[in-house]
Design an enzyme around this catalytic site. Structure first.
Site: not given
Length: 326
Positions: A186, A273
Site C-alpha cells: 500500500q 508475490d
C-alpha cells in the site's frame, strides 16, 4: 509461493489499456485544493524528550490532511546534522500505521530526514471519522465508499499523503527540492499516487511491490491481501454491477497516477508475490512517465520483494542521483 502470473518476458511487454475517468484531473485538483484551503496552517512538531536514542531526534507530528483533519506522523532527524537535509516521506502498508519510531531508523542512519506517515483508520493515532456509505458494506478499507469515488476511503488517505509532502517541505531542517516519497505494498501505491499528484514537489519515488494498481487484474489474480476484498464484495453482492465498482476504483488506480509522474523512480517486484500480482506492478511501471526509471526484479521474492537487499539498492540508487545526504 509458486509463480502464478505471466512469465518475465511477457511481463516486460505487459502494457494493458485501462481507460481513465474523463474528469480524473478535475477530481483530484478539486480534492487537493479543498484540503489545502481547509487548514492552510503549518504542521505541529513536538519533540519526544524521552526517546532512548542517541543518534537521532524524534518529533511527534500532526499535520493537516483531508478536510484539515490532523494526521499523525513521526519526524526523525539525524542528531547534529547540518541542514537542510534530503527527506524521505515513508508511507505504510495495508492495515498498518506509523508504529513505533524505533522501527524507522534506516533513513536517518543514512543522513536523511524521515517523515513516517500514519494511515488514517489503519494505525492507532489517526482516526478516519468519515463513515462508510457503501450499500451492504463488507470487507476492509478497499470497499469503503465503493458507491461513489467522492466518498471512497482512498480519496481521504491519498489526500493525507500529498499533504504530508506539503508539510515536510516547509520544515526548516528539510531541503524542499530533495523530498523522496517511498513505501511498499500500500505504501508503494501511495508513493506512486503522490508522485503523480504532486510531481513538482517530488524529487524521486521508491515504489516497492506496489498495491493500488490495475485493480481489476488484482481482483482477478491475487490470492491474498486486500485485492480479494473486491472479489469477495462482488461475489457476495452479485446484483451490483462490477463495472460500477471498477469505475469508482479507477480514480485511485496507480496506472493513472504513473502517467503523470515525472520524478526519477525505482520500482521493485517479486515474481512470487501472491498479494500484488507482478503484472499489476509492471503495468504501473510501464505507464510511469518519468524518463529516469528502473525496476528491480526479485525472481523468488514474495510480497516482501527484496527485503533489505532492496533497501541497499535504494540507498545506492539515490546516491547516484545526487539525493544522498552530503
Amino acid at each position: 509461493m509458486p509463480l502464478t502470473d505471466l512469465p518475465l518476458e511477457e511481463l516486460r511487454a505487459y502494457r494493458p489499456e485501462v481507460a481513465e475517468p474523463g474528469d480524473f484531473d478535475a477530481f483530484w485538483s478539486k480534492t487537493l485544493t479543498a484540503a489545502r484551503a481547509a487548514a492552510p496552517g503549518p504542521a505541529e512538531y513536538r519533540r519526544v524528550e524521552d526517546a532512548p536514542l542517541s543518534t537521532v531526534e524524534v518529533f511527534d507530528v500532526r499535520f493537516p490532511g483531508w478536510d484539515g483533519q490532523p494526521v499523525a506522523a513521526w519526524l526523525i532527524l539525524p542528531r547534529g546534522a547540518d541542514g537542510p537535509l534530503p527527506a524521505v516521506v515513508n508511507y505504510i502498508g495495508y492495515s498498518g500505521g506509523r508504529g513505533l519510531y524505533i522501527e524507522h531508523l534506516l533513513w536517518s542512519a543514512a543522513g536523511y530526514a524521515t517523515l513516517v506517515v500514519d494511515s488514517r483508520g489503519q494505525g492507532h493515532d489517526t482516526p478516519d471519522p468519515d463513515p462508510d456509505t457503501t450499500p451492504q458494506y463488507v470487507g476492509g478499507f478497499m470497499t469503503r465508499g465503493l458507491d461513489d469515488p467522492a466518498r471512497h476511503y482512498y480519496r481521504r488517505l491519498m489526500t493525507d499523503c500529498v499533504r504530508a509532502v506539503d508539510a515536510v517541505r516547509e520544515h526548516p531542517a528539510v531541503d524542499p527540492e530533495r523530498v523522496v516519497v517511498a513505501g511498499g505494498s500500500q505504501g508503494g501505491g501511495l508513493a506512486l499516487a503522490v508522485a503523480g499528484l504532486a510531481p513538482e514537489k517530488v524529487a524521486a519515488a521508491l515504489v516497492d511491490v506496489p498495491f493500488l494498481c490495475h485493480f481489476r487484474r488484482g481482483a482477478e489474480l491475487a490470492a491474498a491481501g486486500p485485492y480479494p476484498e473486491i472479489a469477495h464484495y462482488l461475489g457476495v453482492h452479485r446484483r451490483i454491477d462490477p463495472e460500477s465498482v471498477f469505475t469508482t476504483l479507477n480514480y485511485f488506480d496507480g496506472l493513472h497516477f504513473a502517467r503523470r509522474a515525472t520524478a526519477p523512480a525505482l520500482f521493485s517486484v517479486g515474481l512470487m508475490d501472491p498479494v500484488c500480482p507482478p503484472s499489476t506492478v509492471f503495468a504501473a511501471y510501464h505507464r510511469y512517465a518519468g524518463e529516469d526509471k528502473d525496476i528491480r526484479v526479485w525472481h523468488f521474492g514474495d510480497h516482501a520483494g527484496g527485503r533489505s537487499s532492496q533497501q541497499w539498492e535504494q540507498l545506492l540508487w539515490l546516491r547516484g542521483r545526487g539525493l544522498a545526504s552530503a
